[in-house]
Write an enzyme that holds these catalytic residues in place. Structure first.
Site, mmCIF file in Angstrom:
data_model
loop_
_atom_site.group_PDB
_atom_site.id
_atom_site.type_symbol
_atom_site.label_atom_id
_atom_site.label_comp_id
_atom_site.label_asym_id
_atom_site.label_seq_id
_atom_site.Cartn_x
_atom_site.Cartn_y
_atom_site.Cartn_z
ATOM 1 N N TYR A 80 -3.264 9.269 4.751
ATOM 2 C CA TYR A 80 -3.300 8.302 3.649
ATOM 3 C C TYR A 80 -4.754 7.912 3.425
ATOM 4 O O TYR A 80 -5.477 7.648 4.389
ATOM 5 C CB TYR A 80 -2.473 7.065 4.020
ATOM 6 C CG TYR A 80 -2.497 5.950 2.988
ATOM 7 C CD1 TYR A 80 -1.821 6.077 1.776
ATOM 8 C CD2 TYR A 80 -3.184 4.756 3.227
ATOM 9 C CE1 TYR A 80 -1.831 5.049 0.833
ATOM 10 C CE2 TYR A 80 -3.204 3.724 2.299
ATOM 11 C CZ TYR A 80 -2.528 3.880 1.109
ATOM 12 O OH TYR A 80 -2.539 2.852 0.179
ATOM 13 N N ASP A 87 -12.304 10.287 6.775
ATOM 14 C CA ASP A 87 -11.777 8.960 6.484
ATOM 15 C C ASP A 87 -11.554 8.277 7.830
ATOM 16 O O ASP A 87 -10.528 8.468 8.481
ATOM 17 C CB ASP A 87 -10.484 9.084 5.672
ATOM 18 C CG ASP A 87 -9.891 7.718 5.351
ATOM 19 O OD1 ASP A 87 -10.333 6.720 5.954
ATOM 20 O OD2 ASP A 87 -8.975 7.666 4.512
ATOM 21 N N LYS A 92 -11.318 -1.560 7.752
ATOM 22 C CA LYS A 92 -10.461 -2.181 8.769
ATOM 23 C C LYS A 92 -11.233 -2.813 9.934
ATOM 24 O O LYS A 92 -11.744 -3.910 9.812
ATOM 25 C CB LYS A 92 -9.428 -1.178 9.254
ATOM 26 C CG LYS A 92 -8.463 -0.750 8.111
ATOM 27 C CD LYS A 92 -7.197 -0.188 8.604
ATOM 28 C CE LYS A 92 -6.378 0.511 7.532
ATOM 29 N NZ LYS A 92 -5.236 -0.198 7.038
HETATM 30 C C1 LIG Z 1 -6.995 6.151 6.781
HETATM 31 C C2 LIG Z 1 -6.943 5.175 5.638
HETATM 32 N N1 LIG Z 1 -7.752 5.349 4.588
HETATM 33 C C3 LIG Z 1 -7.771 4.497 3.564
HETATM 34 C C4 LIG Z 1 -6.928 3.414 3.539
HETATM 35 C C5 LIG Z 1 -6.952 2.468 2.393
HETATM 36 O O1 LIG Z 1 -7.570 1.276 2.805
HETATM 37 P P1 LIG Z 1 -7.301 -0.097 2.048
HETATM 38 O O2 LIG Z 1 -5.876 -0.458 2.262
HETATM 39 O O3 LIG Z 1 -8.266 -1.040 2.703
HETATM 40 O O4 LIG Z 1 -7.615 0.138 0.620
HETATM 41 C C6 LIG Z 1 -6.059 3.184 4.612
HETATM 42 C C7 LIG Z 1 -5.152 2.033 4.629
HETATM 43 O O5 LIG Z 1 -4.264 1.896 5.427
HETATM 44 C C8 LIG Z 1 -6.059 4.099 5.690
HETATM 45 O O6 LIG Z 1 -5.225 3.957 6.734
#
Ligand SMILES: Cc1ncc(COP(=O)(O)O)c(C=O)c1O
Length: 444
Positions: free
Chosen positions: A155, A252, A280
């Protein structure tokens, strides 16, 4: 099936006419579904009123030992004193000005560059979605190509280009599986989806679309479907393919960054991406994110005169988030926090393995560092095809029973459980004792 939003049978809530119940009704009357994020809808009323350390309390005053960590940001523990103090101090001196830069933004960017070896330049924003969005836009600019490649089970945010193929049902494997209606099909047509840990599948897609792929995005550990570890050679292979094809490799590290190591999972794997997305855990719960990477490419952003890739956001580099970020990174620098978390994680995984083994329940307890997840299945778990063999009903039963006993894990199958540094060995042992008694009663 590992659905994104699902109806659940309600967890038994003790008082049906409780304060929580009435707040949840008010929430539902004013906000669709009564929550602000689709993934927070648990399928039963849940209103939270306070948090501290390893615990939070619901609106009826019931305490929960928290193994959810707000989907990942809570690394040091809720309202960690050093973070709270730094934010309070920042609040007494400034709020956003919206012109130029503040010293704290400079310090935060310097800290990211100091710790993350691929981070030659850093830009700060507010969320993981913003970081990955900007990474894709930059990759399209530097390559002049339209497409991107992601992996089934990963994700990267909520916008059209990446909102597909996370927890797909079996029947959707190998097809586009959008998380949302209303997304432009043309946009999602530019996103190719491959199997995690399968370099041959990546080769196949690259050969089918020669010269088209601008960026390859990967969670170096696929935590959005629990914990799929990269097999030896997988990340190295992605690096090699990207170099060969002139593709921008984007790690990511929104979950793995700072949580698994100060330098991100890339520092553990020894594989460096071109661009890194962080969020995060970098600010222990405050909205802070970063895109970092090669100087020559990052210099295309319009934050620099002549840059032609727009980078903007009213709240980017928000001083209170910067204060939280600096205090969080400061708390990690001695290495003590990570040593504690890894020790707890090992104890938890070993304890759970023993419990399932004693009970004769087929389970794989996966995880890394502060993250653990039991998959109720036989055999190895290497990619999302394997996750589909997971016994979702047993998992949901286990999770709901834990919540009833005051241990909060997300009541959704296959989702990662997360330790924070405020947890003690006793907290882990309490989790294990509770798990043992639930398992004894049976998960069938
Ligand atoms: C690996 C990863 N990338 C991107 C995101 C998106 O982040 P945000 O919810 O802060 O927009 C998430 C959210 O859970 C994530 O787990």
């Amino acid at each position: 099936m590992l659905g994104v939003v699902q109806e659940l049978t309600p967890v038994k809530t003790p008082q049906t006419s409780s304060r929580m119940q009435s707040l949840a009704e008010r929430a539902q009357a004013v906000s669709p579904g009564g929550v602000e994020t689709a993934f927070r809808n648990l399928g039963f009323p849940f209103v939270v009123s306070k948090a501290e350390g390893a615990r939070f309390w619901d609106a009826d005053g019931k305490a929960y030992l928290d193994f959810h960590a707000a989907f990942g940001p809570i690394l040091l523990g809720h309202r960690h004193p050093a973070v709270e103090k730094a934010v309070q101090q920042a609040m007494q001196s400034t709020d956003p000005i919206g012109a130029g830069i503040s010293e704290m933004e400079i310090l935060a960017a310097e800290k990211v560059r100091q710790h993350v070896s691929s981070a030659e330049r850093v830009l700060l924003c507010n969320s993981g979605s913003e970081a990955t969005y900007n990474a894709i836009r930059l990759a399209r600019r530097v390559t002049g190509r339209p497409d991107i490649l992601k992996f089934q089970g990963c994700y990267h945010g909520w916008y059209d280009a990446v909102a597909l193929n996370v927890s797909s049902p079996a029947g959707k494997l190998g097809q586009k599986d959008s998380l949302t209606r209303g997304a432009l099909e043309e946009t999602q047509a530019h996103t190719h989806v491959c199997r995690f840990n399968d370099l041959a599948d990546v080769e196949r897609v690259l050969q089918a679309h020669p010269g088209r792929v601008a960026a390859l995005l990967v969670e170096p550990v696929a935590h959005n479907v629990g914990c799929l570890m990269p097999q030896p050679g997988f990340l190295e292979g992605l690096r090699r393919l990207c170099d060969r094809e002139g593709i921008v490799l984007v790690f990511d590290e929104v979950i793995t960054g700072f949580r698994h190591a100060l330098g991100g999972y890339q520092s553990i794997a020894g594989v460096l991406p071109d661009l890194t997305c962080l969020a995060k855990a970098m600010a222990n719960g405050y909205p802070c994110a970063a895109l970092a990477g090669k100087a020559a490419w990052m210099d295309h952003f319009s934050t620099r005169p002549g840059g032609d890739v727009l980078f903007a956001g009213t709240y980017n580099g928000h001083p209170h988030a910067m204060a939280a970020c600096l205090a969080t990174i400061g708390a990690l620098e001695s290495g003590e926090v990570h040593r504690h978390l890894f020790k707890l994680g090992d104890r938890m995984r070993a304890g759970l393995r023993a419990i399932f083994q004693e009970a004769g329940i087929p389970a794989q307890v996966a995880g890394f560092g502060s993250i653990f997840v039991p998959y109720f299945l036989e055999g190895e778990v290497r990619n999302y095809d394997d996750v589909l063999r997971h016994d979702s009903a047993a998992d949901l039963k286990w999770r709901k029973a834990l919540i009833e006993d005051g241990i909060f894990v997300l009541p959704k199958e296959g989702k990662r459980c997360v330790l924070n540094a405020s947890h003690s060995v006793d907290d882990v042992d309490r989790f294990l004792e509770t798990a043992r008694s639930i398992v004894k009663k049976g998960l069938a």
